[in-house]
Design a protein around this motif. Structure first.
Motif, PDB file in Angstrom:
ATOM      1  N   THR A 184      -2.508  -0.793  -9.046  1.00 53.40           N
ATOM      2  CA  THR A 184      -3.866  -0.267  -8.993  1.00 53.40           C
ATOM      3  C   THR A 184      -3.817   1.126  -8.384  1.00 53.40           C
ATOM      4  OG1 THR A 184      -4.829  -2.469  -8.739  1.00 53.40           O
ATOM      5  CG2 THR A 184      -6.192  -0.595  -8.097  1.00 53.40           C
ATOM      6  N   LEU A 185      -4.406   2.072  -9.082  1.00 52.18           N
ATOM      7  CA  LEU A 185      -4.466   3.451  -8.623  1.00 52.18           C
ATOM      8  C   LEU A 185      -5.899   3.739  -8.182  1.00 52.18           C
ATOM      9  CD1 LEU A 185      -3.018   6.227  -8.391  1.00 52.18           C
ATOM     10  CD2 LEU A 185      -3.679   6.632 -10.774  1.00 52.18           C
ATOM     11  N   PHE A 186      -6.095   3.946  -6.880  1.00 50.62           N
ATOM     12  CA  PHE A 186      -7.425   4.223  -6.343  1.00 50.62           C
ATOM     13  C   PHE A 186      -7.638   5.738  -6.293  1.00 50.62           C
ATOM     14  CE2 PHE A 186      -6.701  -0.028  -4.355  1.00 50.62           C
ATOM     15  CZ  PHE A 186      -7.793  -0.673  -4.916  1.00 50.62           C
ATOM     16  N   VAL A 187      -8.600   6.230  -7.085  1.00 45.02           N
ATOM     17  CA  VAL A 187      -8.788   7.669  -7.232  1.00 45.02           C
ATOM     18  C   VAL A 187     -10.143   8.101  -6.685  1.00 45.02           C
ATOM     19  CG1 VAL A 187      -7.297   7.684  -9.249  1.00 45.02           C
ATOM     20  CG2 VAL A 187      -9.769   7.490  -9.561  1.00 45.02           C
ATOM     21  N   LEU A 188     -10.307   9.417  -6.569  1.00 43.67           N
ATOM     22  CA  LEU A 188     -11.513  10.040  -6.018  1.00 43.67           C
ATOM     23  C   LEU A 188     -12.187  10.861  -7.114  1.00 43.67           C
ATOM     24  CD1 LEU A 188      -9.559  11.205  -2.895  1.00 43.67           C
ATOM     25  CD2 LEU A 188     -11.536   9.663  -2.723  1.00 43.67           C
ATOM     26  N   PRO A 189     -13.135  10.280  -7.842  1.00 40.44           N
ATOM     27  CA  PRO A 189     -13.728  11.024  -8.956  1.00 40.44           C
ATOM     28  C   PRO A 189     -14.487  12.273  -8.549  1.00 40.44           C
ATOM     29  CG  PRO A 189     -14.907   8.958  -8.569  1.00 40.44           C
ATOM     30  CD  PRO A 189     -13.659   8.909  -7.746  1.00 40.44           C
TER      31      PRO A 189
ATOM     32  N   ASP B  30      -5.496   7.488  -3.299  1.00 39.91           N
ATOM     33  CA  ASP B  30      -5.817   8.915  -3.379  1.00 39.91           C
ATOM     34  C   ASP B  30      -5.664   9.515  -4.773  1.00 39.91           C
ATOM     35  OD1 ASP B  30      -6.289   8.773  -0.640  1.00 39.91           O
ATOM     36  OD2 ASP B  30      -4.290   9.495  -0.119  1.00 39.91           O
ATOM     37  N   GLY B  31      -4.760   9.019  -5.601  1.00 38.91           N
ATOM     38  CA  GLY B  31      -4.616   9.542  -6.953  1.00 38.91           C
ATOM     39  C   GLY B  31      -3.903  10.876  -7.030  1.00 38.91           C
ATOM     40  N   TYR B  32      -2.749  10.980  -6.384  1.00 36.53           N
ATOM     41  CA  TYR B  32      -1.966  12.208  -6.453  1.00 36.53           C
ATOM     42  C   TYR B  32      -1.338  12.384  -7.838  1.00 36.53           C
ATOM     43  CZ  TYR B  32      -2.429  12.187  -1.386  1.00 36.53           C
ATOM     44  OH  TYR B  32      -2.949  12.184  -0.120  1.00 36.53           O
ATOM     45  N   THR B  33      -1.145  13.646  -8.230  1.00 36.80           N
ATOM     46  CA  THR B  33      -0.544  13.909  -9.541  1.00 36.80           C
ATOM     47  C   THR B  33       0.885  13.390  -9.620  1.00 36.80           C
ATOM     48  OG1 THR B  33       0.162  16.118  -8.829  1.00 36.80           O
ATOM     49  CG2 THR B  33      -1.963  15.950  -9.944  1.00 36.80           C
ATOM     50  N   ASP B  34       1.545  13.263  -8.470  1.00 36.30           N
ATOM     51  CA  ASP B  34       2.930  12.788  -8.510  1.00 36.30           C
ATOM     52  C   ASP B  34       3.023  11.328  -8.939  1.00 36.30           C
ATOM     53  OD1 ASP B  34       2.362  11.269  -6.142  1.00 36.30           O
ATOM     54  OD2 ASP B  34       3.093  12.892  -4.858  1.00 36.30           O
TER      55      ASP B  34
ATOM     56  N   MET C  54       0.835  -1.193   0.000  1.00 32.83           N
ATOM     57  CA  MET C  54       0.000   0.000   0.000  1.00 32.83           C
ATOM     58  C   MET C  54       0.869   1.242   0.000  1.00 32.83           C
ATOM     59  SD  MET C  54      -2.868   1.247   2.781  1.00 32.83           S
ATOM     60  CE  MET C  54      -1.669   1.270   4.115  1.00 32.83           C
ATOM     61  N   TYR C  55       0.784   1.997  -1.084  1.00 30.98           N
ATOM     62  CA  TYR C  55       1.474   3.279  -1.210  1.00 30.98           C
ATOM     63  C   TYR C  55       0.439   4.397  -1.319  1.00 30.98           C
ATOM     64  CZ  TYR C  55       5.835   0.800  -2.421  1.00 30.98           C
ATOM     65  OH  TYR C  55       6.955  -0.006  -2.408  1.00 30.98           O
ATOM     66  N   HIS C  56       0.917   5.630  -1.188  1.00 27.26           N
ATOM     67  CA  HIS C  56       0.084   6.805  -1.418  1.00 27.26           C
ATOM     68  C   HIS C  56       0.820   7.760  -2.370  1.00 27.26           C
ATOM     69  CE1 HIS C  56      -1.921   5.190   2.163  1.00 27.26           C
ATOM     70  NE2 HIS C  56      -2.956   5.961   1.870  1.00 27.26           N
ATOM     71  N   SER C  57       1.523   8.714  -1.792  1.00 26.65           N
ATOM     72  CA  SER C  57       2.218   9.725  -2.594  1.00 26.65           C
ATOM     73  C   SER C  57       3.672   9.319  -2.840  1.00 26.65           C
ATOM     74  CB  SER C  57       2.180  11.072  -1.853  1.00 26.65           C
ATOM     75  OG  SER C  57       2.918  12.053  -2.529  1.00 26.65           O
ATOM     76  N   VAL C  58       4.213   9.730  -3.981  1.00 24.25           N
ATOM     77  CA  VAL C  58       5.620   9.473  -4.311  1.00 24.25           C
ATOM     78  C   VAL C  58       6.252  10.812  -4.654  1.00 24.25           C
ATOM     79  CG1 VAL C  58       7.236   8.245  -5.806  1.00 24.25           C
ATOM     80  CG2 VAL C  58       5.044   7.185  -5.196  1.00 24.25           C
ATOM     81  N   GLY C  59       7.105  11.306  -3.753  1.00 22.23           N
ATOM     82  CA  GLY C  59       7.697  12.627  -3.970  1.00 22.23           C
ATOM     83  C   GLY C  59       8.538  13.058  -2.789  1.00 22.23           C
ATOM     84  N   ASP C  60       8.463  14.341  -2.464  1.00 18.28           N
ATOM     85  CA  ASP C  60       9.248  14.952  -1.394  1.00 18.28           C
ATOM     86  C   ASP C  60       8.696  14.527  -0.030  1.00 18.28           C
ATOM     87  OD1 ASP C  60      10.756  16.552   0.264  1.00 18.28           O
ATOM     88  OD2 ASP C  60       9.815  18.433  -0.361  1.00 18.28           O
TER      89      ASP C  60
END
Length: 230
Positions: A82-87, A61-65, A1-7
């Motif tokens: 799998t990318l779980f997004v919030l439409p 969450d579907g972050y732009t990163d 389980m991941y969320h954001s990838v960045g800073d």
């Protein structure tokens, strides 16, 4: 389980990994003969008795990163996810987090780009609310309407759902199943079991080789086999 990838410099919830750390974690998998895939691909392979060597990867969450930082790393290691997004929040931000920086969410075009790159798109609900506290009307909107919007957006019915905050009870699980999802991801569903409460293992910035191995082994020990799956 991941969320954001960045800073990761401002990450009070510890939901962010750097691209470099993600790269090392996927390399760790591949060196052990494992490959990351979407949950739908993993479940289909397991149903055929061919799931050995596959690990389901999810990004909530579907972050732009995801497009800028995660997708290139996944592609490098020949993985999908799998990318779980919030439409209901496309093009918005993580307003549900009271602490930490505001992070932009994918637009409709960004979701389509991720799908076009071979990623599975699943629902994280419409707006990221705790469904165990939602009334019946809101629960239906968060499950049924989010699935309809994603199908309209991608042209493909969403097979998977991910419970916001990982919280789920039997009422919510039944609503997700009744909305037409073939599976759903939780975190630790307690006594609930089955394809609509799949447990997941959080992976963070500090998870190197030793921690990954320990988490993997402990997760297998504390979670009984999911009923209905091989």
């Amino acid at each position: 389980m991941y969320h954001s990838v960045g800073d990761c410099s401002d990450d009070p919830y510890r939901v962010t990994v750097t691209p470099e750390r993600l790269d090392r974690q996927l390399r760790w998998l591949r060196r052990r003969g494992l490959r990351g895939v979407s949950v739908a691909e993993l479940l289909a392979a397991r149903a055929r008795g061919e799931g050995r060597g596959l690990v389901g990867l999810t990004f909530d969450d579907g972050y732009t990163d995801f497009l800028d930082n995660a997708l290139p790393v996944l592609t490098r290691w020949k993985c999908t996810a799998t990318l779980f997004v919030l439409p209901g929040r496309l093009g918005g931000d993580n307003a549900w987090d009271p602490l930490g920086p505001r992070k932009p969410l994918l637009t409709a075009d960004g979701v389509r780009r991720a799908a076009g790159a071979g990623m599975e798109i699943g629902s994280h609900g419409l707006t990221h609310v705790d469904l165990t506290r939602a009334d019946d009307t809101l629960l239906k909107a968060e499950t049924v309407e989010s699935r309809a919007l994603l199908e309209e957006l991608t042209g493909v019915p969403a097979a998977g759902f991910c419970y916001p905050y990982g919280t789920v009870d039997r009422r919510v699980m039944d609503a997700v199943r009744d909305a037409g999802y073939s599976y759903a991801c939780a975190i630790d569903p307690g006594e609930l079991s089955g394809p609509h409460v799949l447990p997941r293992l959080h992976v963070g910035q500090h998870d190197g080789a030793v921690r990954l191995l320990l988490k993997y082994r402990l997760h297998r020990l504390r979670r009984r086999p999911v009923a209905g799956l091989r």
